[in-house]
Design a protein around this motif. Structure first.
Motif, mmCIF file in Angstrom:
data_model
loop_
_atom_site.group_PDB
_atom_site.id
_atom_site.type_symbol
_atom_site.label_atom_id
_atom_site.label_comp_id
_atom_site.label_asym_id
_atom_site.label_seq_id
_atom_site.Cartn_x
_atom_site.Cartn_y
_atom_site.Cartn_z
ATOM 1 N N MET A 34 0.399 -0.187 12.552
ATOM 2 C CA MET A 34 1.822 -0.116 11.867
ATOM 3 C C MET A 34 1.901 -1.410 11.306
ATOM 4 N N GLY A 35 2.451 -1.707 10.770
ATOM 5 C CA GLY A 35 2.728 -2.354 9.106
ATOM 6 C C GLY A 35 3.926 -2.210 8.669
ATOM 7 N N TRP A 36 3.627 -3.519 7.536
ATOM 8 C CA TRP A 36 5.418 -3.174 6.689
ATOM 9 C C TRP A 36 5.077 -2.873 5.266
ATOM 10 N N PHE A 37 6.774 -2.526 5.071
ATOM 11 C CA PHE A 37 6.305 -1.867 3.695
ATOM 12 C C PHE A 37 7.743 -2.266 2.841
ATOM 13 N N ARG A 38 8.044 -2.370 1.904
ATOM 14 C CA ARG A 38 8.889 -2.469 0.925
ATOM 15 C C ARG A 38 9.347 -1.804 -0.156
ATOM 16 N N GLN A 39 10.053 -1.765 -0.239
ATOM 17 C CA GLN A 39 11.238 -0.777 -1.143
ATOM 18 C C GLN A 39 11.992 -1.571 -2.563
ATOM 19 N N ALA A 40 11.779 -2.614 -3.709
ATOM 20 C CA ALA A 40 12.752 -2.862 -4.041
ATOM 21 C C ALA A 40 13.402 -1.601 -5.401
ATOM 22 N N PRO A 41 14.989 -1.979 -6.106
ATOM 23 C CA PRO A 41 15.671 -0.873 -6.525
ATOM 24 C C PRO A 41 15.154 -0.313 -7.637
ATOM 25 N N GLY A 42 14.695 0.986 -7.670
ATOM 26 C CA GLY A 42 14.542 1.437 -8.471
ATOM 27 C C GLY A 42 12.816 1.887 -8.430
ATOM 28 N N LYS A 43 12.159 1.968 -7.570
ATOM 29 C CA LYS A 43 10.789 1.215 -7.220
ATOM 30 C C LYS A 43 10.076 2.277 -6.112
ATOM 31 N N GLU A 44 8.844 2.360 -6.743
ATOM 32 C CA GLU A 44 8.348 3.069 -5.134
ATOM 33 C C GLU A 44 8.194 2.874 -4.351
ATOM 34 N N ARG A 45 7.977 2.975 -2.689
ATOM 35 C CA ARG A 45 7.842 1.615 -1.732
ATOM 36 C C ARG A 45 6.371 1.849 -2.345
ATOM 37 N N GLU A 46 5.582 0.264 -1.518
ATOM 38 C CA GLU A 46 4.455 -0.226 -1.043
ATOM 39 C C GLU A 46 4.192 -0.907 0.032
ATOM 40 N N GLY A 47 2.950 -0.593 0.360
ATOM 41 C CA GLY A 47 2.502 -1.408 1.488
ATOM 42 C C GLY A 47 2.377 -2.916 1.004
ATOM 43 N N VAL A 48 2.494 -3.810 2.113
ATOM 44 C CA VAL A 48 2.798 -5.105 2.281
ATOM 45 C C VAL A 48 1.306 -5.992 3.076
ATOM 46 N N ALA A 49 1.273 -5.138 4.313
ATOM 47 C CA ALA A 49 -0.074 -5.862 4.987
ATOM 48 C C ALA A 49 0.218 -4.332 6.632
ATOM 49 N N THR A 50 -0.665 -4.066 7.072
ATOM 50 C CA THR A 50 -0.502 -3.430 7.901
ATOM 51 C C THR A 50 -1.441 -3.584 8.726
ATOM 52 N N ILE A 51 -1.837 -3.483 10.484
ATOM 53 C CA ILE A 51 -2.733 -4.412 11.366
ATOM 54 C C ILE A 51 -3.259 -2.584 11.991
ATOM 55 N N TYR A 52 -4.690 -2.506 12.510
ATOM 56 C CA TYR A 52 -4.663 -1.503 13.247
ATOM 57 C C TYR A 52 -4.710 -1.984 14.589
ATOM 58 N N SER A 53 -4.759 -0.969 15.664
ATOM 59 C CA SER A 53 -5.517 -1.356 17.028
ATOM 60 C C SER A 53 -6.420 -2.066 17.278
ATOM 61 N N ASP A 54 -7.342 -1.976 16.948
ATOM 62 C CA ASP A 54 -8.534 -2.748 16.807
ATOM 63 C C ASP A 54 -8.331 -3.699 15.948
ATOM 64 N N GLY A 55 -7.457 -3.959 15.315
ATOM 65 C CA GLY A 55 -7.053 -5.350 15.154
ATOM 66 C C GLY A 55 -7.733 -5.915 13.791
ATOM 67 N N VAL A 56 -7.929 -4.655 12.847
ATOM 68 C CA VAL A 56 -8.359 -5.058 10.911
ATOM 69 C C VAL A 56 -6.987 -4.808 10.641
ATOM 70 N N ILE A 57 -6.888 -6.021 9.839
ATOM 71 C CA ILE A 57 -5.785 -6.253 8.891
ATOM 72 C C ILE A 57 -6.258 -5.768 7.474
ATOM 73 N N SER A 58 -4.927 -5.374 6.914
ATOM 74 C CA SER A 58 -5.168 -5.456 5.410
ATOM 75 C C SER A 58 -3.932 -5.864 4.402
ATOM 76 N N TYR A 59 -3.608 -6.818 3.259
ATOM 77 C CA TYR A 59 -2.946 -6.836 2.468
ATOM 78 C C TYR A 59 -2.549 -6.535 1.462
ATOM 79 N N ALA A 60 -1.267 -6.278 0.421
ATOM 80 C CA ALA A 60 -1.790 -6.134 -0.697
ATOM 81 C C ALA A 60 -2.199 -7.268 -1.276
ATOM 82 N N ASP A 61 -2.447 -7.184 -2.922
ATOM 83 C CA ASP A 61 -2.845 -8.049 -3.469
ATOM 84 C C ASP A 61 -1.572 -9.108 -3.795
ATOM 85 N N SER A 62 -1.051 -8.644 -3.772
ATOM 86 C CA SER A 62 0.410 -9.545 -4.185
ATOM 87 C C SER A 62 0.635 -10.400 -4.008
#
Length: 126
Positions: A34-62
Motif C-alpha cells: 500500500m502507499g501514498w502517491f501525489r500528483q500536482a497539476p501538469g506533473k506526473e504522478r509520483e510515489g511519496v511513501a509505500t509500505i509492504y505487508s512485511d513492514g518494509v517502508i520506502s520514502y521518496a527522497d523529497s
C-alpha cells in the motif's frame, strides 16, 4: 464497492503538519503493498511513501525525514503523517493498494496499483 477512502487533506502554511488517513476494506487492506502517491497539476504522478505487508517502508527522497507512513491493523487504515510541509508538497494525494505486486516510490510504480482512493487535496502556502 468503495475500497479506499482518504481524508485529512487541507490547507496549511509552510512548516505546518497534516495527517492523511485511508480507510480500507479488509480485502484491500490485506494487499501486498500500500502507499501514498501525489500528483500536482501538469506533473506526473509520483510515489511519496509505500509500505509492504512485511513492514518494509520506502520514502521518496523529497519527503524523507518529514513524512511518516504507518498502518493501524485494528482499523484497516493507512496513514501519512506530514510534518514541515513545503509549498512543493502541494498536490492531490492518493492512497493506493496493490494486491499481488510490490509498489514502491520509483517512477511509474504507481501503475501496479489495483485500487485507488478518490484523492484528498493538500495545499501548502508560503
Amino acid at each position: 464497492q468503495v475500497q479506499l477512502v482518504e481524508s485529512g487533506g487541507g490547507s496549511v502554511q509552510a512548516g505546518g503538519s497534516l495527517r492523511l488517513s485511508c480507510a480500507a476494506s479488509a480485502y484491500t487492506y490485506n494487499s501486498r503493498s500500500m502507499g501514498w502517491f501525489r500528483q500536482a497539476p501538469g506533473k506526473e504522478r509520483e510515489g511519496v511513501a509505500t509500505i509492504y505487508s512485511d513492514g518494509v517502508i520506502s520514502y521518496a527522497d523529497s519527503v524523507k525525514g518529514r513524512f511518516t507512513i504507518s498502518k493501524d491493523n485494528a482499523k484497516n487504515t493507512l496513514y501519512l503523517q506530514m510534518n514541515s510541509l513545503k509549498p512543493e508538497d502541494t498536490a492531490m494525494y492518493y492512497c493506493a493498494a496493490a494486491r499481488g505486486s510490490w509498489m514502491n516510490v520509483s517512477r511509474g510504480s504507481w501503475r501496479r496499483a489495483d485500487f485507488w482512493g478518490q484523492g484528498t487535496q493538500v495545499t501548502v502556502s508560503s
